[in-house]
Design a protein around this motif. Structure first.
Motif, PDB file in Angstrom:
ATOM      1  N   LEU A  48       0.681  -1.341  -0.015  1.00 47.82           N
ATOM      2  CA  LEU A  48      -0.095  -0.017  -0.016  1.00 47.82           C
ATOM      3  C   LEU A  48       0.947   1.291   0.008  1.00 47.82           C
ATOM      4  N   LEU A  49       1.870   1.165   0.801  1.00 42.38           N
ATOM      5  CA  LEU A  49       2.811   2.330   0.781  1.00 42.38           C
ATOM      6  C   LEU A  49       3.411   2.653  -0.522  1.00 42.38           C
ATOM      7  N   LEU A  50       4.100   1.568  -1.287  1.00 40.37           N
ATOM      8  CA  LEU A  50       4.827   1.656  -2.420  1.00 40.37           C
ATOM      9  C   LEU A  50       3.578   2.251  -3.794  1.00 40.37           C
ATOM     10  N   TRP A  51       2.397   1.770  -3.441  1.00 41.19           N
ATOM     11  CA  TRP A  51       1.157   2.295  -4.447  1.00 41.19           C
ATOM     12  C   TRP A  51       0.948   3.454  -4.398  1.00 41.19           C
ATOM     13  N   ALA A  52       1.258   3.987  -3.029  1.00 44.70           N
ATOM     14  CA  ALA A  52       0.996   5.684  -2.661  1.00 44.70           C
ATOM     15  C   ALA A  52       1.858   6.354  -3.217  1.00 44.70           C
ATOM     16  N   VAL A  53       3.334   5.859  -3.142  1.00 47.17           N
ATOM     17  CA  VAL A  53       4.563   6.507  -3.519  1.00 47.17           C
ATOM     18  C   VAL A  53       4.348   6.556  -5.112  1.00 47.17           C
ATOM     19  N   ALA A  54       3.778   5.537  -5.672  1.00 50.85           N
ATOM     20  CA  ALA A  54       3.613   5.440  -7.453  1.00 50.85           C
ATOM     21  C   ALA A  54       2.598   6.400  -7.790  1.00 50.85           C
ATOM     22  N   ILE A  55       1.464   6.695  -7.003  1.00 47.51           N
ATOM     23  CA  ILE A  55       0.500   7.664  -7.313  1.00 47.51           C
ATOM     24  C   ILE A  55       1.231   8.908  -7.197  1.00 47.51           C
ATOM     25  N   VAL A  81      -2.908  10.564   4.292  1.00 46.71           N
ATOM     26  CA  VAL A  81      -3.199  10.065   5.747  1.00 46.71           C
ATOM     27  C   VAL A  81      -4.695  10.162   5.979  1.00 46.71           C
ATOM     28  N   LEU A  82      -5.135  11.265   5.802  1.00 48.49           N
ATOM     29  CA  LEU A  82      -6.872  11.154   5.985  1.00 48.49           C
ATOM     30  C   LEU A  82      -7.608  10.492   5.293  1.00 48.49           C
ATOM     31  N   VAL A  83      -7.413  10.039   4.190  1.00 48.85           N
ATOM     32  CA  VAL A  83      -7.989   9.253   3.118  1.00 48.85           C
ATOM     33  C   VAL A  83      -7.764   7.817   3.588  1.00 48.85           C
ATOM     34  N   GLY A  84      -6.469   7.622   4.244  1.00 40.71           N
ATOM     35  CA  GLY A  84      -6.233   6.247   4.845  1.00 40.71           C
ATOM     36  C   GLY A  84      -7.017   5.989   5.991  1.00 40.71           C
ATOM     37  N   LEU A  85      -6.979   7.116   6.984  1.00 38.96           N
ATOM     38  CA  LEU A  85      -7.987   6.699   8.054  1.00 38.96           C
ATOM     39  C   LEU A  85      -9.245   6.575   7.907  1.00 38.96           C
ATOM     40  N   GLY A  86      -9.862   7.431   6.835  1.00 39.34           N
ATOM     41  CA  GLY A  86     -11.380   6.779   6.397  1.00 39.34           C
ATOM     42  C   GLY A  86     -11.320   5.410   5.875  1.00 39.34           C
ATOM     43  N   ALA A  87     -10.457   4.972   5.167  1.00 37.95           N
ATOM     44  CA  ALA A  87     -10.591   3.624   4.530  1.00 37.95           C
ATOM     45  C   ALA A  87     -10.114   2.831   5.647  1.00 37.95           C
ATOM     46  N   LEU A  88      -9.384   2.974   6.904  1.00 37.00           N
ATOM     47  CA  LEU A  88      -9.308   1.961   7.915  1.00 37.00           C
ATOM     48  C   LEU A  88     -10.670   1.916   8.819  1.00 37.00           C
ATOM     49  N   TRP A  89     -11.462   2.947   8.932  1.00 31.86           N
ATOM     50  CA  TRP A  89     -12.494   3.205   9.472  1.00 31.86           C
ATOM     51  C   TRP A  89     -13.392   2.528   8.771  1.00 31.86           C
ATOM     52  N   ALA A  90     -13.685   2.366   7.264  1.00 34.67           N
ATOM     53  CA  ALA A  90     -14.592   1.640   6.427  1.00 34.67           C
ATOM     54  C   ALA A  90     -14.051   0.187   6.659  1.00 34.67           C
ATOM     55  N   ALA A  91     -12.754  -0.207   6.468  1.00 31.72           N
ATOM     56  CA  ALA A  91     -12.417  -1.488   6.687  1.00 31.72           C
ATOM     57  C   ALA A  91     -13.019  -2.033   8.017  1.00 31.72           C
ATOM     58  N   PHE A  92     -12.789  -1.394   9.044  1.00 38.06           N
ATOM     59  CA  PHE A  92     -13.279  -2.023  10.488  1.00 38.06           C
ATOM     60  C   PHE A  92     -14.542  -2.312  10.223  1.00 38.06           C
ATOM     61  N   TRP A  93     -15.572  -1.241   9.950  1.00 39.48           N
ATOM     62  CA  TRP A  93     -16.835  -1.483   9.668  1.00 39.48           C
ATOM     63  C   TRP A  93     -17.339  -2.570   8.793  1.00 39.48           C
ATOM     64  N   THR A  94     -16.558  -2.832   7.643  1.00 39.85           N
ATOM     65  CA  THR A  94     -16.910  -3.705   6.860  1.00 39.85           C
ATOM     66  C   THR A  94     -16.523  -5.120   7.314  1.00 39.85           C
ATOM     67  N   SER A  95     -15.474  -5.067   8.077  1.00 38.26           N
ATOM     68  CA  SER A  95     -15.037  -6.538   8.608  1.00 38.26           C
ATOM     69  C   SER A  95     -16.092  -6.942   9.557  1.00 38.26           C
ATOM     70  N   VAL A  96     -16.648  -6.065  10.469  1.00 38.15           N
ATOM     71  CA  VAL A  96     -17.278  -6.183  11.539  1.00 38.15           C
ATOM     72  C   VAL A  96     -18.854  -6.505  11.098  1.00 38.15           C
ATOM     73  N   SER A  97     -19.286  -5.884   9.915  1.00 40.34           N
ATOM     74  CA  SER A  97     -20.517  -6.334   9.401  1.00 40.34           C
ATOM     75  C   SER A  97     -20.440  -7.718   8.678  1.00 40.34           C
ATOM     76  N   THR A  98     -19.470  -8.087   8.303  1.00 39.81           N
ATOM     77  CA  THR A  98     -19.159  -9.311   7.469  1.00 39.81           C
ATOM     78  C   THR A  98     -19.270 -10.474   8.122  1.00 39.81           C
ATOM     79  N   PHE A  99     -18.072 -10.248   9.406  1.00 41.27           N
ATOM     80  CA  PHE A  99     -17.728 -11.591  10.226  1.00 41.27           C
ATOM     81  C   PHE A  99     -18.085 -11.351  11.545  1.00 41.27           C
ATOM     82  N   GLY A 100     -18.604 -10.126  11.928  1.00 41.05           N
ATOM     83  CA  GLY A 100     -19.031  -9.839  13.342  1.00 41.05           C
ATOM     84  C   GLY A 100     -17.751  -9.731  14.403  1.00 41.05           C
ATOM     85  N   LEU A 101     -17.856  -9.205  15.653  1.00 44.34           N
ATOM     86  CA  LEU A 101     -16.991  -9.088  16.362  1.00 44.34           C
ATOM     87  C   LEU A 101     -16.322 -10.446  16.869  1.00 44.34           C
TER      88      LEU A 101
END
Length: 101
Positions: A48-55, A81-101
């Motif tokens: 992900l970091l290398l992808w950001a550098v390429a962007i 950083v702001l977009v990444g924090l939003g994506a992490l928030w979305a990743a957490f809630w997507t994972s919780v809604s898919t697999f539960g806690l």
């Protein structure tokens, strides 16, 4: 395609990939196919970091002065950083809604 649109689309694709990778890695770990250890998480983070550098390298326009280039870099890093924090928030809630806690 304009430079700004190309930049926004690349950053959006980068941000969407974070929840997708999280769900895929969680599914692999829950089915005991691939344990998500420190090494696997580090490889995913490095990709992900290398992808950001390429962007940044391909989509942020060059500037005539070093001051403007540094300003572009700082703005890009802050935005990612702001977009990444939003994506992490979305990743957490997507994972919780898919697999539960």
């Amino acid at each position: 395609m304009r430079v700004a649109l190309r930049l926004v689309l690349n950053v959006l694709a980068w941000a969407v990939s974070i929840p997708v990778l999280n769900v895929c890695m969680t599914a692999l770990e829950r089915h005991r196919i691939l344990p998500v250890s420190g090494f696997v998480a580090a490889v995913v983070a490095l990709v992900l970091l290398l992808w950001a550098v390429a962007i940044y390298w391909r989509c942020v326009p060059s500037a005539p002065s070093i001051v403007a280039r540094v300003a572009y870099l700082l703005i890009f890093v802050a935005a990612m950083v702001l977009v990444g924090l939003g994506a992490l928030w979305a990743a957490f809630w997507t994972s919780v809604s898919t697999f539960g806690l």
